[in-house]
Write a protein that holds these residues in place. Structure first.
Motif, PDB file in Angstrom:
ATOM      1  N   ILE A   1       0.843  -1.198   0.000  1.00  0.00           N
ATOM      2  CA  ILE A   1       0.000   0.000   0.000  1.00  0.00           C
ATOM      3  C   ILE A   1       0.873   1.241   0.000  1.00  0.00           C
ATOM      4  O   ILE A   1       0.611   2.206  -0.725  1.00  0.00           O
ATOM      5  CB  ILE A   1      -0.969  -0.011   1.203  1.00  0.00           C
ATOM      6  N   SER A   2       1.919   1.220   0.810  1.00  0.00           N
ATOM      7  CA  SER A   2       2.838   2.358   0.871  1.00  0.00           C
ATOM      8  C   SER A   2       3.495   2.589  -0.485  1.00  0.00           C
ATOM      9  O   SER A   2       3.596   3.726  -0.954  1.00  0.00           O
ATOM     10  CB  SER A   2       3.892   2.110   1.948  1.00  0.00           C
ATOM     11  N   GLU A   3       3.955   1.505  -1.119  1.00  0.00           N
ATOM     12  CA  GLU A   3       4.573   1.628  -2.443  1.00  0.00           C
ATOM     13  C   GLU A   3       3.578   2.175  -3.466  1.00  0.00           C
ATOM     14  O   GLU A   3       3.923   3.049  -4.268  1.00  0.00           O
ATOM     15  CB  GLU A   3       5.101   0.270  -2.904  1.00  0.00           C
ATOM     16  N   TYR A   4       2.345   1.665  -3.437  1.00  0.00           N
ATOM     17  CA  TYR A   4       1.338   2.132  -4.380  1.00  0.00           C
ATOM     18  C   TYR A   4       0.970   3.593  -4.119  1.00  0.00           C
ATOM     19  O   TYR A   4       0.716   4.352  -5.058  1.00  0.00           O
ATOM     20  CB  TYR A   4       0.088   1.251  -4.330  1.00  0.00           C
TER      21      TYR A   4
ATOM     22  N   LYS B   1       1.353   6.444  -6.780  1.00  0.00           N
ATOM     23  CA  LYS B   1       0.213   7.312  -7.120  1.00  0.00           C
ATOM     24  C   LYS B   1       0.611   8.775  -7.012  1.00  0.00           C
ATOM     25  O   LYS B   1       0.313   9.576  -7.900  1.00  0.00           O
ATOM     26  CB  LYS B   1      -0.963   7.021  -6.188  1.00  0.00           C
ATOM     27  N   ASP B   2       1.316   9.132  -5.934  1.00  0.00           N
ATOM     28  CA  ASP B   2       1.752  10.515  -5.760  1.00  0.00           C
ATOM     29  C   ASP B   2       2.700  10.937  -6.874  1.00  0.00           C
ATOM     30  O   ASP B   2       2.597  12.047  -7.404  1.00  0.00           O
ATOM     31  CB  ASP B   2       2.426  10.695  -4.395  1.00  0.00           C
TER      32      ASP B   2
ATOM     33  N   ASP C   1       2.063  13.889  -9.596  1.00  0.00           N
ATOM     34  CA  ASP C   1       3.023  14.966  -9.836  1.00  0.00           C
ATOM     35  C   ASP C   1       3.404  15.031 -11.309  1.00  0.00           C
ATOM     36  O   ASP C   1       3.497  16.114 -11.889  1.00  0.00           O
ATOM     37  CB  ASP C   1       4.276  14.767  -8.979  1.00  0.00           C
ATOM     38  N   ALA C   2       3.630  13.863 -11.926  1.00  0.00           N
ATOM     39  CA  ALA C   2       3.996  13.818 -13.341  1.00  0.00           C
ATOM     40  C   ALA C   2       2.858  14.364 -14.204  1.00  0.00           C
ATOM     41  O   ALA C   2       3.108  15.099 -15.169  1.00  0.00           O
ATOM     42  CB  ALA C   2       4.340  12.395 -13.759  1.00  0.00           C
ATOM     43  N   LEU C   3       1.629  14.036 -13.847  1.00  0.00           N
ATOM     44  CA  LEU C   3       0.490  14.552 -14.615  1.00  0.00           C
ATOM     45  C   LEU C   3       0.370  16.069 -14.486  1.00  0.00           C
ATOM     46  O   LEU C   3       0.094  16.765 -15.469  1.00  0.00           O
ATOM     47  CB  LEU C   3      -0.810  13.885 -14.147  1.00  0.00           C
ATOM     48  N   VAL C   4       0.592  16.577 -13.285  1.00  0.00           N
ATOM     49  CA  VAL C   4       0.530  18.033 -13.085  1.00  0.00           C
ATOM     50  C   VAL C   4       1.619  18.712 -13.907  1.00  0.00           C
ATOM     51  O   VAL C   4       1.379  19.728 -14.578  1.00  0.00           O
ATOM     52  CB  VAL C   4       0.660  18.377 -11.578  1.00  0.00           C
ATOM     53  N   MET C   5       2.832  18.142 -13.868  1.00  0.00           N
ATOM     54  CA  MET C   5       3.933  18.720 -14.643  1.00  0.00           C
ATOM     55  C   MET C   5       3.640  18.655 -16.140  1.00  0.00           C
ATOM     56  O   MET C   5       3.912  19.603 -16.880  1.00  0.00           O
ATOM     57  CB  MET C   5       5.248  18.006 -14.306  1.00  0.00           C
ATOM     58  N   ALA C   6       3.077  17.544 -16.597  1.00  0.00           N
ATOM     59  CA  ALA C   6       2.737  17.405 -18.019  1.00  0.00           C
ATOM     60  C   ALA C   6       1.676  18.424 -18.414  1.00  0.00           C
ATOM     61  O   ALA C   6       1.759  19.029 -19.492  1.00  0.00           O
ATOM     62  CB  ALA C   6       2.253  15.991 -18.311  1.00  0.00           C
TER      63      ALA C   6
END
Length: 107
Positions: free
Chosen positions: A59-62, A66-67, A71-76
């Motif tokens: 869960i922690s890894e996922y 997800k975070d 972040d990548a989507l916001v930057m894109a």
């Protein structure tokens, strides 16, 4: 392995009486069953605890993934918006230059 005991088994257990109390063999056999049951439950608990720890790690890894993806989507999205603004600015500059050339050609 013998059948696991339930709480009702323990509550309802009856020992035969002997001259000086309960028959020691009955008590020993019952205690052996109780011991095996407790051991089995303890092993199940340890296994479930290990499984829960593994799932919490996943869960922690996922969550981290997800975070990162967010972040990548916001930057894109920001990059796309900047490119659109740059393209609009270039288009505006091209149109202004073309109008300027057209005016010079007309005069």
């Amino acid at each position: 392995m013998t059948e696991l005991l339930t709480a009702m088994d323990v509550a309802n257990q009856q020992f035969r009486r002997s001259l000086r109390g309960y028959d020691p063999r009955d008590v020993d056999e019952f205690l052996d069953r109780v011991s095996e049951t407790i051991h089995a439950y303890a092993e199940q608990y340890r296994e479930e605890k290990r499984r829960a720890e593994r799932l919490e790690e996943q869960i922690s890894e996922y969550t981290e993934l997800k975070d990162s993806l967010q972040d990548a989507l916001v930057m894109a999205q920001q990059s796309a918006e900047e490119r659109v603004k740059s393209a609009e600015h270039q288009a505006s500059t091209i149109v202004e230059e073309a109008q300027s050339r057209a005016e010079r050609l007309v005069t």
